[in-house]
Design a protein around this motif. Structure first.
Motif, PDB file in Angstrom:
ATOM      1  N   ALA A 135       2.876  -5.148  -1.913  1.00 20.30           N
ATOM      2  CA  ALA A 135       1.689  -4.372  -2.261  1.00 20.30           C
ATOM      3  C   ALA A 135       0.759  -4.262  -1.054  1.00 20.30           C
ATOM      4  O   ALA A 135       0.166  -3.213  -0.792  1.00 20.30           O
ATOM      5  CB  ALA A 135       0.966  -5.026  -3.435  1.00 20.30           C
ATOM      6  N   TRP A 136       0.690  -5.365  -0.284  1.00 20.06           N
ATOM      7  CA  TRP A 136      -0.225  -5.364   0.868  1.00 20.06           C
ATOM      8  C   TRP A 136       0.309  -4.485   2.001  1.00 20.06           C
ATOM      9  O   TRP A 136      -0.419  -3.709   2.598  1.00 20.06           O
ATOM     10  CB  TRP A 136      -0.394  -6.812   1.329  1.00 20.06           C
ATOM     11  N   MET A 137       1.634  -4.596   2.287  1.00 21.37           N
ATOM     12  CA  MET A 137       2.223  -3.791   3.357  1.00 21.37           C
ATOM     13  C   MET A 137       2.498  -2.365   2.894  1.00 21.37           C
ATOM     14  O   MET A 137       2.840  -1.495   3.685  1.00 21.37           O
ATOM     15  CB  MET A 137       3.537  -4.426   3.838  1.00 21.37           C
ATOM     16  N   LYS A 138       2.407  -2.156   1.626  1.00 18.49           N
ATOM     17  CA  LYS A 138       2.585  -0.837   1.006  1.00 18.49           C
ATOM     18  C   LYS A 138       4.016  -0.334   1.061  1.00 18.49           C
ATOM     19  O   LYS A 138       4.274   0.824   0.747  1.00 18.49           O
ATOM     20  CB  LYS A 138       1.640   0.203   1.618  1.00 18.49           C
ATOM     21  N   HIS A 139       4.973  -1.131   1.521  1.00 17.47           N
ATOM     22  CA  HIS A 139       6.373  -0.721   1.299  1.00 17.47           C
ATOM     23  C   HIS A 139       7.314  -1.922   1.343  1.00 17.47           C
ATOM     24  O   HIS A 139       6.937  -3.013   1.803  1.00 17.47           O
ATOM     25  CB  HIS A 139       6.834   0.379   2.268  1.00 17.47           C
ATOM     26  N   ARG A 232      10.015  -4.744   9.284  1.00 17.42           N
ATOM     27  CA  ARG A 232       9.009  -4.201   8.357  1.00 17.42           C
ATOM     28  C   ARG A 232       9.587  -3.097   7.491  1.00 17.42           C
ATOM     29  O   ARG A 232       8.910  -2.509   6.670  1.00 17.42           O
ATOM     30  CB  ARG A 232       7.816  -3.668   9.159  1.00 17.42           C
TER      31      ARG A 232
END
Ligand SMILES: Nc1ncnc2c1ncn2[C@@H]1O[C@H](COP(=O)(O)OP(=O)(O)OP(=O)(O)O)[C@@H](O)[C@H]1O
Ligand SMILES: [Mg+2]
Lengths: 286, 263
Positions: A135-139, A232
């Motif tokens: 959720a924080w890194m959005k992927h 990532r």
């Protein structure tokens, strides 16, 4: 007790004993048959789908023949390596501390926490990492997948380390202390080398289990059709590939799922057998 | 009962160590009370007494190993070269380097080679000897096992016989060049031949070291020691020259013990 009664109880005891023994043998046979049939079908179906291409090629779109699961193999190794990078320092330090400190509120709490973590279903770790990291890194990312697998490994590594460190005889610690060693050197130079095999056994078992996990990866590492070149980014893995290929409607993907399963089983087997050999050797020495 | 002063004044001597009104406790038991006695330099001091009288606890107080047991405490003081080893500024690690210890049960590091066992004390102190081979040969020679071991330096310590293991532990202790060596029943798990070798060894080591040895065997104490201390129920009953203590004990309890009426 009369002789007749004694004979009867003896006979009935013998009968019930042989019944229980038969039951145990039957259940054992069932387990072996179950295990054998799983292995048999994985090897049977898997070998049919397995070829050099499966091991070395990237997936092709469904219907195009000749794809492989090379990226999933690399992905699984990568995820396991990431998980180790996170779980080993944490688990080793926690385990050593639990074993050497033995008592105290914090220690008891940590031990309970490790036990509780061991009982948490792995899918929950997936949701947790999804909620925090993804959720924080959005992927989705390989990092998130590694973190989720690490969480499944930490309790095993911690407890295996604690047990192995505790099993080091107190008189070796005393020998080292009496030679003027500091506590830290005693741990680093005497305790850990003596406990190394036990720790390695626990780590390999944890790695073997983590390598086969699909649930925590489904919403963390997700999947990918390419080799992972950026931590990532999402990455493929054998368990998730098996899952997605199996629920797909295509026959050639089903075949690849079996092949991937065979690769995965072989991989896990290597870890398990190594762990076994290590713990065997330990028994021989002591 | 008060502490009994040495009845026979020891010969002209240097006091290497001294226990001053030393007491020791475990969480659930008092093991030692009011021990006052010197340890004379370059002499062998034997500590005898019935099982449970505090012999092991006493020598473990001399190198601060007693406090390693969780909850164990000491009172009073122990001096080494006239200085307290229990002062707040004293690091127990430094004390243990000067006052080495050999345990009742041989405890070489079982998976380390003979060679690494001998060097382990130095390594555990972060010292890399310039010429390790010299250290190994010197220590094993002093421990009277160089000829026996020179071709087996790579064998794991755990694979040696009990007597060899114990001499290896002595070599390991000697490699650190301590000033005092404490030995807790070093022969209790050994056969008579290995015992004789270790007794000879103790005899030779006296030239260079100060030795305190705990033993259950009165004969051994009489054979190896210059001075003997008799402990009973956590107290020092009698201390003096070995030949005097064994032939003309002052205290009736000492006499009873050495004549085998109890213990
Ligand atoms: N770890 C321990 N915890 C609690 N009490 C202990 C511990 N070790 C020794 N004691 C107690 O302290 C007292 C002295 O023990 P110590 O081991 O010094 O006796 P000892 O004279 O060496 O006996 P032995 O000849 O049997 O070796 C005994 O009463 C014993 O029960
Ligand atoms: Mg003892």
């Amino acid at each position: 007790m009369s002789d007749a009664a004694r004979v009867r109880t003896l006979a009935s005891r013998r009968a019930s004993e042989s019944f229980v023994r038969g039951l145990a043998a039957g259940v054992t046979a069932l387990t072996v048959v179950g295990l054998a049939s799983v292995l048999f079908s994985v090897v049977g179906y898997g070998a049919r789908g397995l070829s050099m291409t499966t091991l070395t090629a990237l997936p092709r779109p469904a219907g195009v023949p000749g794809g492989g699961v090379a990226n999933a193999i690399v992905g699984t190794l990568l995820l396991v390596a990431l998980a180790c990078a996170i779980a080993l320092p944490v688990g080793l330090l926690a385990g050593i501390h639990l074993a050497e400190a033995r008592t105290g509120k914090l220690v008891r709490l940590a031990r309970t926490a490790a036990d509780a973590l061991a009982a948490v279903p792995s899918v929950v770790f997936g949701i947790f990492v999804f909620g925090v990291l993804v959720a924080w890194m959005k992927h989705f990312s390989a990092l998130a997948g590694g973190a989720a697998l690490a969480l499944t490994m930490i309790p095993t590594v911690t407890r295996a380390t604690e047990v192995a460190v505790r099993a080091v005889p107190e008189r070796l610690r005393e020998a080292a202390l009496a030679l003027g060693a500091t506590r830290h050197r005693v741990i680093a130079q005497v305790v850990l080398p003596s406990a190394a095999r036990g720790i390695a056994t626990g780590v390999l078992l944890a790695v073997g289990r983590a390598a086969g996990e699909a649930a925590p990866l489904l919403f963390t590492a997700w999947e990918s059709r390419f080799f992972c070149d950026d931590l990532r980014e999402p990455t493929a893995s054998l368990p998730v590939s098996i899952f997605t290929y199996t629920i797909s409607p295509y026959d050639d993907l089903h075949a690849q799922a079996w092949a991937a399963a065979l690769v995965l089983v072989s991989l896990v087997l290597v870890f398990q057998v190594t762990a076994r050999l290590l713990s065997k050797r330990r028994d021989d020495v002591s | 009962m008060s502490t009994v002063p040495p009845s026979t004044p020891p010969p002209p001597h240097v006091e290497k160590m001294r226990a001053e009104n030393l007491g020791a406790k475990f969480p659930d038991a008092v093991a030692l009370r009011g021990i006052t006695m010197p340890v004379i330099e370059h002499k062998v001091t034997a500590v005898i007494g019935p099982s449970g009288c505090g012999k092991s606890t006493f020598i473990r107080c001399l190198n601060r190993m007693h406090e390693v047991v969780p909850g164990a405490t000491t009172s009073g003081d122990v001096l080494l070269d006239g200085k307290s080893i229990y002062g707040s500024a004293v690091d127990p690690v430094g004390v243990r380097r000067k006052v080495g210890m050999v345990f009742q049960k041989p405890n070489p590091f079982p998976e380390m080679s003979v060679r690494d066992n001998v060097l382990s004390g130095l390594r555990l102190n972060g010292i890399r000897p310039a010429s390790p081979d010299v250290v190994v040969e010197a220590a094993l020679t002093q421990a009277a096992m160089w000829d026996e071991m020179r071709d087996s330096l790579d064998r794991p310590g755990g694979s040696l016989s009990g007597g060899q293991q114990q001499r290896l532990c002595i070599a390991r202790c000697l490699a650190l060049e301590p000033e005092v060596i404490l030995m807790d029943e070093p022969c209790s798990s050994l056969d008579p031949i290995a015992t004789a070798r270790i007794e000879e060894l103790i005899h030779d080591l006296r030239e260079r070291y100060t030795i305190v040895i705990v033993t259950h065997s009165m004969q051994q104490a009489a054979r190896v020691s210059d001075l003997t201390a008799f402990f009973y129920l956590g107290e020092l009953v009698e201390y003096g020259l070995a030949d005097v203590l064994f032939t003309r004990p002052e205290d009736p309890r000492t006499e009873e013990y050495i004549t085998g009426r109890f213990g």
